[in-house]
Structure formats: C-alpha cells, structure tokens
Design an enzyme around this catalytic site. Structure first.
Site, PDB file in Angstrom:
ATOM      1  N   ASP A 122      50.204  42.586  31.466  1.00 52.18           N
ATOM      2  CA  ASP A 122      51.330  41.920  32.104  1.00 52.18           C
ATOM      3  C   ASP A 122      52.240  41.357  31.024  1.00 52.18           C
ATOM      4  O   ASP A 122      51.957  41.463  29.830  1.00 52.18           O
ATOM      5  CB  ASP A 122      50.849  40.828  33.050  1.00 52.18           C
ATOM      6  N   SER A 123      53.335  40.747  31.415  1.00 48.64           N
ATOM      7  CA  SER A 123      54.315  40.275  30.432  1.00 48.64           C
ATOM      8  C   SER A 123      54.028  38.867  29.935  1.00 48.64           C
ATOM      9  O   SER A 123      54.610  38.435  28.949  1.00 48.64           O
ATOM     10  CB  SER A 123      55.706  40.294  31.056  1.00 48.64           C
ATOM     11  N   GLY A 124      53.159  38.157  30.636  1.00 47.83           N
ATOM     12  CA  GLY A 124      52.928  36.751  30.320  1.00 47.83           C
ATOM     13  C   GLY A 124      53.779  35.800  31.125  1.00 47.83           C
ATOM     14  O   GLY A 124      53.586  34.593  31.101  1.00 47.83           O
ATOM     15  N   ASP A 166      59.556  38.755  33.833  1.00 51.54           N
ATOM     16  CA  ASP A 166      60.301  38.358  35.015  1.00 51.54           C
ATOM     17  C   ASP A 166      60.107  36.869  35.257  1.00 51.54           C
ATOM     18  O   ASP A 166      59.192  36.255  34.730  1.00 51.54           O
ATOM     19  CB  ASP A 166      59.838  39.142  36.241  1.00 51.54           C
ATOM     20  N   GLN A 210      61.362  41.521  42.504  1.00 52.49           N
ATOM     21  CA  GLN A 210      61.174  40.172  43.029  1.00 52.49           C
ATOM     22  C   GLN A 210      62.089  39.968  44.232  1.00 52.49           C
ATOM     23  O   GLN A 210      62.746  40.896  44.692  1.00 52.49           O
ATOM     24  CB  GLN A 210      61.454  39.150  41.929  1.00 52.49           C
ATOM     25  N   ASP A 212      45.615  44.993  41.297  1.00 52.10           N
ATOM     26  CA  ASP A 212      44.726  44.262  40.385  1.00 52.10           C
ATOM     27  C   ASP A 212      44.497  42.871  40.937  1.00 52.10           C
ATOM     28  O   ASP A 212      45.307  42.359  41.722  1.00 52.10           O
ATOM     29  CB  ASP A 212      45.348  44.133  38.994  1.00 52.10           C
ATOM     30  N   CYS A 222      24.797  49.819  49.384  1.00 48.84           N
ATOM     31  CA  CYS A 222      25.385  49.939  48.047  1.00 48.84           C
ATOM     32  C   CYS A 222      24.369  50.509  47.067  1.00 48.84           C
ATOM     33  O   CYS A 222      23.189  50.136  47.087  1.00 48.84           O
ATOM     34  CB  CYS A 222      25.855  48.560  47.562  1.00 48.84           C
ATOM     35  N   CYS A 226      24.936  50.422  43.653  1.00 50.31           N
ATOM     36  CA  CYS A 226      25.271  49.940  42.319  1.00 50.31           C
ATOM     37  C   CYS A 226      24.018  49.488  41.581  1.00 50.31           C
ATOM     38  O   CYS A 226      22.938  49.335  42.164  1.00 50.31           O
ATOM     39  CB  CYS A 226      26.295  48.798  42.394  1.00 50.31           C
ATOM     40  N   CYS A 234      22.321  46.370  43.129  1.00 49.65           N
ATOM     41  CA  CYS A 234      21.627  46.574  44.398  1.00 49.65           C
ATOM     42  C   CYS A 234      20.427  47.512  44.263  1.00 49.65           C
ATOM     43  O   CYS A 234      19.478  47.427  45.049  1.00 49.65           O
ATOM     44  CB  CYS A 234      22.608  47.105  45.443  1.00 49.65           C
ATOM     45  N   HIS A 290      28.413  43.916  40.931  1.00 44.60           N
ATOM     46  CA  HIS A 290      28.403  44.377  42.318  1.00 44.60           C
ATOM     47  C   HIS A 290      29.797  44.309  42.939  1.00 44.60           C
ATOM     48  O   HIS A 290      30.247  45.262  43.594  1.00 44.60           O
ATOM     49  CB  HIS A 290      27.431  43.556  43.160  1.00 44.60           C
TER      50      HIS A 290
END
Length: 380
Positions: free
Chosen positions: A95-97, A149, A192, A269, A307, A309, A312, A338
C-alpha cells in the site's frame, strides 16, 4: 511498453457477472478472485512463507508506512527488495502508507504537497508526499504498488469528500509521473468518494483517464454497514475497466468477499483472519468458533471437520484451547494458519462456483452457516 501487471478474463458467472480470471505479475500468474494475506512488517504474523505457499497464497501484502519507519526502504533495497528480504518468490503488493498516516499518525497536517506528521514511535517529524510514497515503494520492490491517496472518514460532509477526491486525483497523477519502474512494478490508482455516487464517478473518471494497470476501491470497510458498502460497489465497480484488475481494499469476511465478487471485484486483503485468530476466533464451514471457550475443554475434534488444513489434520480444539489458556504462541500459529487456509480455500470454491455458474448457491450456503441472513446478524 508492456505493463508489469495484466489481467485476463476467463469467464463470467451467468447469474451474477462475477469474474473468473488471472492476475499476471512479474512473479507469477495467479487465479482470481483472490484473497491476499497481509504481512504488515514483511511477515504474515506467526507464519512462515513456506506455510503460506503450501496453503495456496499467491499475492501477499506488506505495509509501506511501517517498512519506511522500520527497517527503512534503503535497507530493504540493499537486501535485494522485499521478495529476497522476506524469502517470498510469488506476488507482493504494497500500500502507499496513506491509510496509516491518516489513521495512526499524531499531529498530522495535510497540505497540497503531502502530509506532515510525527513518527508515533519517537516523535520525529516526517513528510509523506505522492512522490515520496512512490520512491519508497520503488525501493521496496513489490509487483504492485498503490498511489498515495487521502483517506477521510466515511461520513464526512459532501464538500470535504469532494475536495479530498480532487486532491487524491492530483496526487495520483503526480505519483504516476514519479514512478520509476513501470516495466516491472505496476502502480494502481485508488477510487475514493465515500458514499457519494457522483464523487465516485468523478474519481473513477479521473483515474481511468491516467490508464493505470489496475484500480483499487478505497474508503470502504471502515465502519459503514455491509449494505452500504454493497450499495457503493454496485455503482462504482462498473466504472472500472473490464480488462484490468479490480481490488477492494481491507475486506476479509466471508460474506463481504462473496458479495464483492458478485459485484465484479477480483482482489481482496484484510488483517482480520490473523487478527481474530490471535484471540482464538476461528472461521469455519459451520460459522464462527471461539476455541478459547470452556465448552471446548474436552472437545477432541478438529476446529472444522470439513477442513483439511495442517491445523485440522493434526490438532484438536481441546489442545488448541489449552495452548491459549497457557499463553503459548503455538496456539495463535495454529489458528492463524487455519483462518488463512479457510479464506484461501473459500476463494478457491468461489472460483469453482463461477466456472460452474453456481456462485449464488455457494453464497446461500455460506450465509446460512454464518447466520448472515438473520436480522441484525453480526460478523466477526
């Protein structure tokens, strides 16, 4: 010049228009829609890169603001860039911060040139401009970079948001001019406009005119109701180019992922899955499970019986609860593994559902299991 980041549309779900595709990056091609684990400090908390690889992660995030403050972009560049520094040979997005400056920094002063603020750790005076953000990201070396932004609160006045959108557009143009490595780093613009349809349209028009290789939708998932977020996506996503990736920032709950995909989003994300995991909250095919609760003290079943994984397959609810009660960090590692696996696998199921035109069926299943359809239903 061939853009560093490309998108290939494979198929649309005939009932919703959800997109199945591929994100093509300098470090690999990855299926979309995708969920991207967040590694703020060049690490996904408690998990090794090898574990992320084995659970199917493709692109992960790192945080420009935090890495600028510690250890510094110059050190990361000297190490050969983020990929080598953190031993991750797949995709990385930074990201830009901007979000962190606007949400974490104290004594912040916004000007047309950029943002003046103080380092929250030691009080040092700092300045972040569109050009500085791009320089930091160029030095960090991710595949995908974000423009700087302004990130205003969602429920600000129309006049304030209008001024903010106009500034973000000017900053995006400045950042694009400052970008040094467009051949192997793709810079995204961020739309935005809060909940104002005309301002979202203006922001999208400004940014698409600059021909970024991808576009993000920012300023959502910041406290507004899910219904409101979906309303904004309904009129914002169609404004973005069909032939480029669309990224909804900061979203990581099962319902919002599916609803975002239905509205044409390709990338997501969020820190949520690992953050709640460190408090013992697990995402499962049956809904939310808080493994620290006393009811699991003698429960020798896995967190999720559907699951497969690592967690599990090998550990029980009783054991993981014991680890939390004993303040052992291994418990947080197991729940973090998990939860990320659950979301990555959910997105795999989403892609399969799009291919088979069954996304609405999957949505109904997930919403029923989590109780999202109930009045006043709450997520995590």
């Amino acid at each position: 010049m061939d853009p560093a980041i490309k998108y290939r549309l494979i198929k649309k779900d005939k009932h919703t228009g959800a997109r199945l595709g591929e994100l093509i990056t300098p470090h690999g091609t990855f299926p979309t829609p995708m969920f991207m684990p967040v590694g703020t400090q060049a690490t996904v908390k408690s998990l090794a890169p090898e574990e992320l690889d084995e659970m199917g992660a493709g692109v992960i995030l790192s945080n420009t603001y935090h890495l600028w403050l510690q250890p510094g972009e110059d050190l990361v560049k000297e190490a050969g860039g983020l990929h080598k520094f953190m031993n991750w040979d797949k995709g990385i997005l930074t990201d830009s911060g901007g979000y962190q400056v606007f949400s974490l920094a104290k004594n912040r002063k916004l000007t047309e040139e950029g943002v003046h603020f103080r380092n929250p750790s030691n009080g040092d005076k700092l300045f972040l401009s569109p050009e500085k953000a791009i320089q930091i990201e160029n030095d960090l070396g991710p595949d995908i970079m974000m423009s700087l932004d302004e990130c205003p609160p969602y429920y600000e006045s129309y006049d304030y948001i209008k001024s903010s959108v106009e500034r973000t557009s000017r900053w995006a143009e400045r950042g694009l001019r400052a970008h040094q490595h467009a051949d192997y780093q793709g810079l995204f613009g961020i739309v935005q406009g809060a909940g104002y349809e005309d301002l979202r349209k203006q922001s999208a028009k400004d940014l698409t005119s600059l021909d970024f290789p991808g576009y993000s939708i920012g300023g959502l998932s910041v406290g507004e109701p899910k219904k409101e977020m979906n309303r904004v996506l309904d009129f914002t996503t169609p404004l973005l180019p069909e032939n480029k990736p669309r990224y909804l920032m900061g979203v990581g709950t099962a319902d919002s992922l599916i609803d975002g995909v239905i509205r044409g989003i390709d990338m997501f994300d969020c820190v949520l899955p690992t953050r709640i995991a460190r408090n013992g909250t697990c995402m499962t095919s049956h809904g939310r499970l808080v493994v620290k609760n006393a009811v699991y003290a003698r429960d020798f079943s896995p967190i999720d019986d559907n699951c497969d994984c690592y967690t599990c397959r090998n550990y029980t609810r009783a054991y993981i609860r014991h680890l939390f009660k004993a303040d052992e960090s291994f418990g947080m590692r197991l729940t973090s593994y998990h939860n990320l696996y659950y979301l990555l696998n959910l997105m795999k199921r989403v892609r399969e559902a799009i291919m088979n035109d069954q996304l609405l069926d999957l949505r109904a299943e997930v919403f029923e299991n989590y109780g999202f359809n109930k009045p006043n239903a709450k997520n995590f």
